[in-house]
Scaffold this motif. Structure first.
Motif, PDB file in Angstrom:
ATOM      1  N   ALA A   9       0.828  -1.132  -0.148  1.00 58.40           N
ATOM      2  CA  ALA A   9      -0.004   0.036  -0.016  1.00 58.40           C
ATOM      3  C   ALA A   9       0.812   1.309   0.158  1.00 58.40           C
ATOM      4  CB  ALA A   9      -0.874  -0.153   1.481  1.00 58.40           C
ATOM      5  N   ILE A  10       1.739   0.986   0.775  1.00 61.04           N
ATOM      6  CA  ILE A  10       2.718   2.595   0.423  1.00 61.04           C
ATOM      7  C   ILE A  10       3.535   2.373  -0.555  1.00 61.04           C
ATOM      8  CG2 ILE A  10       5.224   3.568   1.837  1.00 61.04           C
ATOM      9  CD1 ILE A  10       3.938   1.635   4.366  1.00 61.04           C
ATOM     10  N   GLU A  11       3.884   1.689  -1.182  1.00 59.40           N
ATOM     11  CA  GLU A  11       4.479   1.551  -2.592  1.00 59.40           C
ATOM     12  C   GLU A  11       3.336   2.137  -3.212  1.00 59.40           C
ATOM     13  OE1 GLU A  11       6.785  -1.314  -5.645  1.00 59.40           O
ATOM     14  OE2 GLU A  11       6.203  -1.969  -3.860  1.00 59.40           O
ATOM     15  N   ASP A  12       1.687   1.706  -3.461  1.00 55.01           N
ATOM     16  CA  ASP A  12       1.419   2.447  -4.540  1.00 55.01           C
ATOM     17  C   ASP A  12       1.077   3.715  -4.307  1.00 55.01           C
ATOM     18  OD1 ASP A  12       0.878  -0.012  -6.265  1.00 55.01           O
ATOM     19  OD2 ASP A  12      -0.802  -0.296  -5.432  1.00 55.01           O
ATOM     20  N   CYS A  13       1.208   4.027  -2.743  1.00 58.80           N
ATOM     21  CA  CYS A  13       1.142   5.395  -3.108  1.00 58.80           C
ATOM     22  C   CYS A  13       2.496   6.409  -3.645  1.00 58.80           C
ATOM     23  CB  CYS A  13       0.823   5.741  -1.267  1.00 58.80           C
ATOM     24  SG  CYS A  13      -1.035   5.308  -0.690  1.00 58.80           S
ATOM     25  N   THR A  14       3.180   5.554  -2.954  1.00 61.38           N
ATOM     26  CA  THR A  14       4.232   6.506  -3.712  1.00 61.38           C
ATOM     27  C   THR A  14       4.350   6.691  -4.895  1.00 61.38           C
ATOM     28  OG1 THR A  14       5.315   5.590  -1.577  1.00 61.38           O
ATOM     29  CG2 THR A  14       6.598   6.068  -3.511  1.00 61.38           C
ATOM     30  N   LYS A  15       4.100   5.407  -5.567  1.00 58.86           N
ATOM     31  CA  LYS A  15       3.483   5.633  -7.358  1.00 58.86           C
ATOM     32  C   LYS A  15       2.145   6.512  -7.476  1.00 58.86           C
ATOM     33  CE  LYS A  15       4.963   0.947  -7.800  1.00 58.86           C
ATOM     34  NZ  LYS A  15       4.798   0.260  -8.458  1.00 58.86           N
ATOM     35  N   ALA A  16       1.923   6.727  -6.882  1.00 56.19           N
ATOM     36  CA  ALA A  16       0.757   7.818  -6.609  1.00 56.19           C
ATOM     37  C   ALA A  16       1.290   8.881  -6.573  1.00 56.19           C
ATOM     38  CB  ALA A  16      -0.706   7.436  -6.155  1.00 56.19           C
ATOM     39  N   ILE A  17       1.627   9.189  -5.893  1.00 54.70           N
ATOM     40  CA  ILE A  17       2.189  10.784  -5.257  1.00 54.70           C
ATOM     41  C   ILE A  17       3.623  11.039  -6.701  1.00 54.70           C
ATOM     42  CG2 ILE A  17       3.865  11.645  -4.454  1.00 54.70           C
ATOM     43  CD1 ILE A  17       2.771  10.358  -0.850  1.00 54.70           C
ATOM     44  N   LYS A  18       4.287  10.160  -7.189  1.00 53.52           N
ATOM     45  CA  LYS A  18       4.783  10.033  -8.256  1.00 53.52           C
ATOM     46  C   LYS A  18       4.547  10.615  -9.492  1.00 53.52           C
ATOM     47  CE  LYS A  18       8.689   7.981 -11.091  1.00 53.52           C
ATOM     48  NZ  LYS A  18      10.278   7.234 -10.558  1.00 53.52           N
ATOM     49  N   LEU A  19       3.296  10.422  -9.863  1.00 57.18           N
ATOM     50  CA  LEU A  19       2.711  10.730 -11.343  1.00 57.18           C
ATOM     51  C   LEU A  19       1.656  11.862 -11.020  1.00 57.18           C
ATOM     52  CD1 LEU A  19       0.638   7.311 -11.920  1.00 57.18           C
ATOM     53  CD2 LEU A  19       2.899   8.059 -13.367  1.00 57.18           C
ATOM     54  N   ASP A  20       1.010  12.065  -9.487  1.00 54.54           N
ATOM     55  CA  ASP A  20       0.566  13.985  -9.550  1.00 54.54           C
ATOM     56  C   ASP A  20       1.111  14.150  -8.106  1.00 54.54           C
ATOM     57  OD1 ASP A  20      -0.871  15.669  -9.168  1.00 54.54           O
ATOM     58  OD2 ASP A  20      -2.574  14.309  -9.096  1.00 54.54           O
ATOM     59  N   GLU A  21       1.911  14.630  -7.743  1.00 53.25           N
ATOM     60  CA  GLU A  21       2.399  15.435  -6.389  1.00 53.25           C
ATOM     61  C   GLU A  21       2.143  16.037  -5.728  1.00 53.25           C
ATOM     62  OE1 GLU A  21       6.470  17.587  -7.495  1.00 53.25           O
ATOM     63  OE2 GLU A  21       7.051  15.695  -7.922  1.00 53.25           O
ATOM     64  N   SER A  22       0.906  16.379  -6.230  1.00 56.53           N
ATOM     65  CA  SER A  22      -0.711  17.481  -5.436  1.00 56.53           C
ATOM     66  C   SER A  22      -1.705  16.598  -5.693  1.00 56.53           C
ATOM     67  CB  SER A  22      -0.913  18.671  -6.742  1.00 56.53           C
ATOM     68  OG  SER A  22      -1.670  17.773  -7.184  1.00 56.53           O
ATOM     69  N   TYR A  23      -1.676  14.998  -5.103  1.00 65.38           N
ATOM     70  CA  TYR A  23      -2.528  14.042  -4.849  1.00 65.38           C
ATOM     71  C   TYR A  23      -1.943  14.309  -2.934  1.00 65.38           C
ATOM     72  CZ  TYR A  23      -5.356  10.333  -5.685  1.00 65.38           C
ATOM     73  OH  TYR A  23      -7.037   9.460  -5.638  1.00 65.38           O
ATOM     74  N   ILE A  24      -3.665  14.894  -2.677  1.00 66.95           N
ATOM     75  CA  ILE A  24      -3.503  14.910  -1.254  1.00 66.95           C
ATOM     76  C   ILE A  24      -3.867  13.593  -0.886  1.00 66.95           C
ATOM     77  CG2 ILE A  24      -4.212  16.282   0.807  1.00 66.95           C
ATOM     78  CD1 ILE A  24      -2.701  18.040  -0.408  1.00 66.95           C
ATOM     79  N   LYS A  25      -4.434  12.930  -0.967  1.00 64.47           N
ATOM     80  CA  LYS A  25      -5.296  11.551  -1.209  1.00 64.47           C
ATOM     81  C   LYS A  25      -4.714  10.650  -0.523  1.00 64.47           C
ATOM     82  CE  LYS A  25      -9.460   8.569  -1.428  1.00 64.47           C
ATOM     83  NZ  LYS A  25     -10.257   8.367  -2.536  1.00 64.47           N
ATOM     84  N   ALA A  26      -3.151  10.676  -1.580  1.00 67.13           N
ATOM     85  CA  ALA A  26      -2.261   9.905  -1.816  1.00 67.13           C
ATOM     86  C   ALA A  26      -1.837   9.941  -0.457  1.00 67.13           C
ATOM     87  CB  ALA A  26      -1.557   9.817  -2.963  1.00 67.13           C
ATOM     88  N   TYR A  27      -0.867  11.070   0.118  1.00 64.37           N
ATOM     89  CA  TYR A  27       0.375  11.431   1.352  1.00 64.37           C
ATOM     90  C   TYR A  27      -0.882  10.595   2.367  1.00 64.37           C
ATOM     91  CZ  TYR A  27       2.659  14.756  -1.904  1.00 64.37           C
ATOM     92  OH  TYR A  27       3.815  15.073  -2.781  1.00 64.37           O
ATOM     93  N   LEU A  28      -2.257  11.707   2.649  1.00 63.18           N
ATOM     94  CA  LEU A  28      -2.731  11.241   3.430  1.00 63.18           C
ATOM     95  C   LEU A  28      -3.085   9.007   3.475  1.00 63.18           C
ATOM     96  CD1 LEU A  28      -6.621  13.499   3.066  1.00 63.18           C
ATOM     97  CD2 LEU A  28      -3.900  13.535   5.150  1.00 63.18           C
ATOM     98  N   ARG A  29      -2.875   8.900   2.446  1.00 64.57           N
ATOM     99  CA  ARG A  29      -3.306   7.353   2.854  1.00 64.57           C
ATOM    100  C   ARG A  29      -1.562   6.889   3.226  1.00 64.57           C
ATOM    101  NH1 ARG A  29      -6.309   4.211   4.127  1.00 64.57           N
ATOM    102  NH2 ARG A  29      -7.852   5.297   2.929  1.00 64.57           N
ATOM    103  N   ARG A  30      -0.428   7.274   2.636  1.00 65.56           N
ATOM    104  CA  ARG A  30       0.018   7.103   2.483  1.00 65.56           C
ATOM    105  C   ARG A  30       1.549   7.109   4.027  1.00 65.56           C
ATOM    106  NH1 ARG A  30       6.123   8.292  -1.055  1.00 65.56           N
ATOM    107  NH2 ARG A  30       5.644  10.562   0.706  1.00 65.56           N
TER     108      ARG A  30
END
Length: 514
Positions: free
Chosen positions: A333-354
């Motif tokens: 899950a942490i790895e997936d959140c990191t990939k999401a953030i790499k694609l979209d650095e402004s993606y707040i939901k991914a930061y919160l989930r990670r």
């Protein structure tokens, strides 16, 4: 008989007179017609020249619309004059009507193949429209007519540069080096500013780079000039698709296919958009129904559909991370959140989930870092509370973890804490159990024995335990932290049927069973 001859003679003379009059008038009108034609031919060029001079005057004043009108009048009067087409071509170029200017330039050189300005303007129009090969031929023709023409020499170099940029852009696109393609198209457009093909390629690569506003702007400029341009419609749809506005994107793809039925990129993008939306919705449905394994697989399948769709894929990674945390796959899950953030650095939901996953795996420094990022972006009470909680856990993690020392859970009962102390105290008591060990081992066990006593002192006292669990530093809070591990041990194990322990000097222990 004589009377008849007289009548015939009169008739012959009358007919001769009629023929004479006919031929006289025939000759008269022939001469008159020739004279009129001569006068007309003399008058028409002068009229056309008058229109041309008026057109020149308006051109000098930069009133190109009026200049165009007068050059058109000159052409209407004398449609075989190459210079009139050349002048109107120059005016159309100033009006940025390059395709019409190209037609006039081509007509001019058809009428006069030695018309150097006509060839030069034709080449310039080809260049502006992005046809560098045709432009090169025109400039080479100019140099045949006038070898020292510096303008033709420079424009020929520009055409060669455009061909080189086209070649580099093609290689860059194949390698998915979209920044290189944008660079090449920018350089090419300096000389080919009216080339829709270059603009569309640039816009497509900007979209693939995630620079959607710039891509939209370029495509919109083209559509303002040509609302039926299938390539521009495709790029507009592509931007919407990559911004996760899939329904609107599909509409643009369909419109592009109406304008250009063989547009393969639009057809593929339309198919991907529909497939991606369907797969994502299936995953969402499975998640809502509690079918987490199925949802995980569906999100994984959706991620394979289009690697270029950055925003949608970022959401898919975050969705899969949410499912992964439900399945206790926290590292994934942490790895997936990191990939999401790499694609979209402004993606707040991914930061919160990670950050939550970091909290669950006791990686508090990383959690604090993510919550700080979130709070800097969105200063809400909820985000502030999450940050404070993570900071507190980080502070607590840097103290001795008494629960770990005793080997119990944070929710352990009083009895569980006592049992744990009994077990650990016996395990690390530096008496007879470790009497035969080296001095170094005995020293280490003594240290652990004291830590066990310290942990028990805190966790067995409700007040101290509460303060400890709240993250307070007990020594800073003036709590009495003085204790003697031996005394605690004796007190705990003393009594009927228990153990009896005594110390025979500093650091030396022995015990006996009662």
């Amino acid at each position: 008989m004589d009377g008849c001859l007289f009548v015939l003679c009169l008739l012959e003379n009358f007919l001769a007179l009629i023929y004479f009059i006919y031929f006289f008038f025939l000759l008269f009108f022939s001469v008159l017609s020739s004279y009129c034609v001569f006068c007309l031919c003399d008058y028409l060029p002068r009229e056309a020249e008058g229109y041309k001079e008026q057109g020149n005057a308006f051109y000098i004043k930069k009133d190109y619309s009026e200049a165009f009108n007068y050059y058109t009048k000159a052409i209407d009067v004398c449609p075989k004059n190459a210079s009139y087409y050349g002048n109107r071509a120059a005016t159309l170029m100033m009006l940025s009507r390059y395709r019409e200017a190209l037609e006039d330039s081509q007509q001019a050189v058809r009428l006069d193949d030695t018309f150097m300005k006509g060839h030069l303007r034709e080449g310039k129009c080809h260049l502006l429209l992005g046809n560098a090969m045709a432009a090169s031929r025109c400039f080479q023709k100019v140099l045949e007519l006038e070898p020292d023409n510096s303008q033709a020499q420079q424009e020929l170099k520009n055409a060669e540069s455009i061909l080189e940029y086209e070649r580099m852009a093609e290689i860059g696109f194949e390698k998915r080096d979209f920044r290189m393609v944008v660079f090449c198209m920018d350089r090419a457009l300096e000389s080919a500013s009216a080339c829709h093909r270059f603009k569309v390629l640039k816009a497509e690569c900007l979209a693939l780079l995630g620079r959607y506003p710039e891509a939209q702007s370029v495509a919109s400029d083209i559509l303002r000039m040509d609302s039926t341009n299938g390539d521009a419609l495709y790029v507009r749809g592509l931007c919407l698709y990559y911004e996760d506005c899939i329904d609107k994107a599909v509409q643009f793809f369909i419109q592009a296919l109406r304008m250009a039925p063989d547009h393969e990129k639009a057809r593929l993008a339309c198919r991907n958009a529909k497939a991606l939306k369907a797969k994502k919705e299936e995953g969402n449905k499975a998640f809502k129904e509690g079918n987490f394994e199925e949802a995980y697989e569906l999100y994984s399948e959706a991620l394979t559909i289009d690697p270029n769709n950055i925003k949608t894929n970022a959401k898919l990674y975050c969705n899969r991370a949410t499912v992964g945390s439900k399945l206790k796959k926290l590292e994934q899950a942490i790895e997936d959140c990191t990939k999401a953030i790499k694609l979209d650095e402004s993606y707040i939901k991914a930061y919160l989930r990670r950050a939550q996953c970091y909290m669950d795996t006791e990686q508090y420094e990383e959690a604090v870092r993510d919550y700080e990022k979130v709070y800097q972006t969105e200063k809400t009470k909820e985000h502030k509370h999450l940050l404070k909680t993570a900071q507190l856990e980080l502070k607590k993690s840097k103290r001795k973890d008494y629960y770990k020392v005793l080997g119990v859970d944070k929710n352990a009962t009083e009895d569980e804490i006592k049992k744990a102390y009994r077990k650990r105290a016996l395990m690390h008591h530096p008496g007879n159990r470790h009497s035969g060990a080296s001095a170094e081992v005995q020293k280490e066990e003594e240290k652990k024995f004291k830590e066990v006593g310290e942990a028990f002192t805190v966790l067995s006292d409700p007040k101290k335990k509460s303060r400890y669990d709240s993250g307070h530093d007990l020594e800073d809070d003036d709590m009495n932290m003085d204790f003697d591990a031996n005394n605690i041990f004796k007190a705990f194990f003393s009594g009927p049927g228990g153990f009896s322990f005594e110390a025979s000097g500093p650091g030396n222990f022995f015990f006996q069973f009662g």
